[in-house]
Motif scaffolding. Structure first.
Motif, PDB file in Angstrom:
ATOM      1  N   ALA A  81       0.808  -1.224   0.000  1.00 30.91           N
ATOM      2  CA  ALA A  81       0.000   0.000   0.000  1.00 30.91           C
ATOM      3  C   ALA A  81       0.841   1.273   0.000  1.00 30.91           C
ATOM      4  CB  ALA A  81      -0.959  -0.001   1.196  1.00 30.91           C
ATOM      5  N   VAL A  84       2.175   1.817  -3.439  1.00 25.87           N
ATOM      6  CA  VAL A  84       1.121   2.221  -4.365  1.00 25.87           C
ATOM      7  C   VAL A  84       0.743   3.682  -4.146  1.00 25.87           C
ATOM      8  CG1 VAL A  84      -1.269   1.799  -5.067  1.00 25.87           C
ATOM      9  CG2 VAL A  84       0.229  -0.137  -4.544  1.00 25.87           C
ATOM     10  N   ARG A  85       0.745   4.095  -2.891  1.00 25.34           N
ATOM     11  CA  ARG A  85       0.371   5.483  -2.570  1.00 25.34           C
ATOM     12  C   ARG A  85       1.315   6.487  -3.231  1.00 25.34           C
ATOM     13  NH1 ARG A  85      -2.371   6.807   3.026  1.00 25.34           N
ATOM     14  NH2 ARG A  85      -3.491   8.680   2.356  1.00 25.34           N
ATOM     15  N   LEU A  88      -0.108   6.456  -7.209  1.00 28.41           N
ATOM     16  CA  LEU A  88      -1.450   6.900  -7.573  1.00 28.41           C
ATOM     17  C   LEU A  88      -1.755   8.279  -7.000  1.00 28.41           C
ATOM     18  CD1 LEU A  88      -3.526   3.638  -6.915  1.00 28.41           C
ATOM     19  CD2 LEU A  88      -2.367   4.355  -9.026  1.00 28.41           C
ATOM     20  N   GLU A  90      -4.191  10.824  -4.961  1.00 29.52           N
ATOM     21  CA  GLU A  90      -4.849  10.554  -3.677  1.00 29.52           C
ATOM     22  C   GLU A  90      -6.272  10.040  -3.853  1.00 29.52           C
ATOM     23  OE1 GLU A  90      -4.757  10.168   0.445  1.00 29.52           O
ATOM     24  OE2 GLU A  90      -3.162  10.607  -0.982  1.00 29.52           O
ATOM     25  N   TYR A  93      -6.229   6.412  -5.056  1.00 26.03           N
ATOM     26  CA  TYR A  93      -5.737   5.555  -3.979  1.00 26.03           C
ATOM     27  C   TYR A  93      -6.830   5.310  -2.935  1.00 26.03           C
ATOM     28  CZ  TYR A  93      -3.066   3.927   0.036  1.00 26.03           C
ATOM     29  OH  TYR A  93      -2.610   3.191   1.111  1.00 26.03           O
ATOM     30  N   GLU A  94      -7.503   6.362  -2.486  1.00 29.96           N
ATOM     31  CA  GLU A  94      -8.535   6.212  -1.457  1.00 29.96           C
ATOM     32  C   GLU A  94      -9.700   5.373  -1.962  1.00 29.96           C
ATOM     33  OE1 GLU A  94      -8.281   6.953   1.572  1.00 29.96           O
ATOM     34  OE2 GLU A  94      -6.405   8.072   1.476  1.00 29.96           O
ATOM     35  N   ALA A  96      -9.448   3.034  -4.198  1.00 34.98           N
ATOM     36  CA  ALA A  96      -8.955   1.653  -4.274  1.00 34.98           C
ATOM     37  C   ALA A  96      -9.032   0.980  -2.914  1.00 34.98           C
ATOM     38  CB  ALA A  96      -7.520   1.650  -4.794  1.00 34.98           C
ATOM     39  N   PHE A 194      -3.556  -3.948  -7.936  1.00 32.94           N
ATOM     40  CA  PHE A 194      -3.070  -3.032  -6.891  1.00 32.94           C
ATOM     41  C   PHE A 194      -1.661  -3.430  -6.443  1.00 32.94           C
ATOM     42  CE2 PHE A 194      -2.532  -1.568  -2.555  1.00 32.94           C
ATOM     43  CZ  PHE A 194      -3.117  -0.310  -2.534  1.00 32.94           C
TER      44      PHE A 194
END
Length: 224
Positions: A81, A84-85, A88, A90, A93-94, A96, A194
């Motif tokens: 995570a 990934v953050r 992507l 924001e 990401y949120e 997802a 992801f």
């Protein structure tokens, strides 16, 4: 249909060791394969999943994650995570994270405990003269739920040709009952995309640019 161990080195303080294994004739499976080969892939996959952990619990070398399967999936997801953050925006990401939590709650009870390959994809399935000669790369194996093991093969080949998909399912079902893939694939395809984004971040965005973009596109399709 697996490699044979010829010799091994137990390693030292700098290296964990290595195996010398026999070669398998053939080339990796491709989307241009035949239903006959897809059927064979299904039977081999089912035979792998038919292996269960020893009942006496006396086993060294392969982790058994089945009893805490939900936690195992969560650890895998969260381990990527942070990576990934960084990739992507924001909002994506949120969304997802929200999608992951929702889909995870919809999963059926896990199927197992079974021996799962964890990287069962075309590059690790070797075909020679129209037949599967073996499966390679058992580095990530463990005992767990079979539901995680269908994703990459479906992503790369089975989703592209319904005749191959049906042949694979027929082959698998000839050995052991096949779970309802339509029930689990949406979740695992999503988490695969992801986690793959996080994998690209760790392994290098530039040299994995195409794979990264493919998985971002998949994630956007399922989230936005």
């Amino acid at each position: 249909m697996t490699n044979q161990i010829i010799n091994y080195w137990s390693g030292d303080e700098e290296c964990p060791g290595a195996f010398l294994i026999s070669a398998l004739k053939g080339k990796p499976l491709t989307a241009k394969t035949t239903p006959t080969v897809a059927y064979q892939v299904g039977t081999i996959h089912a035979k792998i999943h038919s292996v269960t952990p020893p009942t006496n619990g006396d086993f060294i070398g392969i982790n058994n994650e089945f009893d805490n399967w939900s936690n195992f999936i969560e650890r895998q997801f969260q381990s990527f995570a942070a990576d990934v953050r960084d990739i992507l925006d924001e909002r994506l990401y949120e969304k997802a994270i929200e999608k992951y939590n929702k889909k995870k709650q919809q999963l059926p009870p896990p199927d197992g405990p079974s021996f799962v390959h964890m990287d069962f994809r075309p590059a690790n399935i070797i075909v020679h003269d129209g037949s599967v000669s073996g499966v390679i790369d058992f580095e990530s194996v463990r005992f767990g739920s079979t539901e995680i093991d269908f994703t990459k093969l479906y992503r790369d080949i089975l989703s592209m040709d319904s005749s191959l998909y049906q042949a694979y399912k027929d082959g698998y079902s000839s050995i052991r009952p096949l779970i309802n893939l339509e029930e689990v694939l949406p979740f695992y395809r999503f988490t695969d995309a992801f986690n793959s984004i996080g994998w690209c971040k760790r392994r290098g965005v530039e040299k994995n640019a195409l794979f990264l973009e493919e998985n971002i596109a998949r994630l956007k399709k399922w989230v936005l």
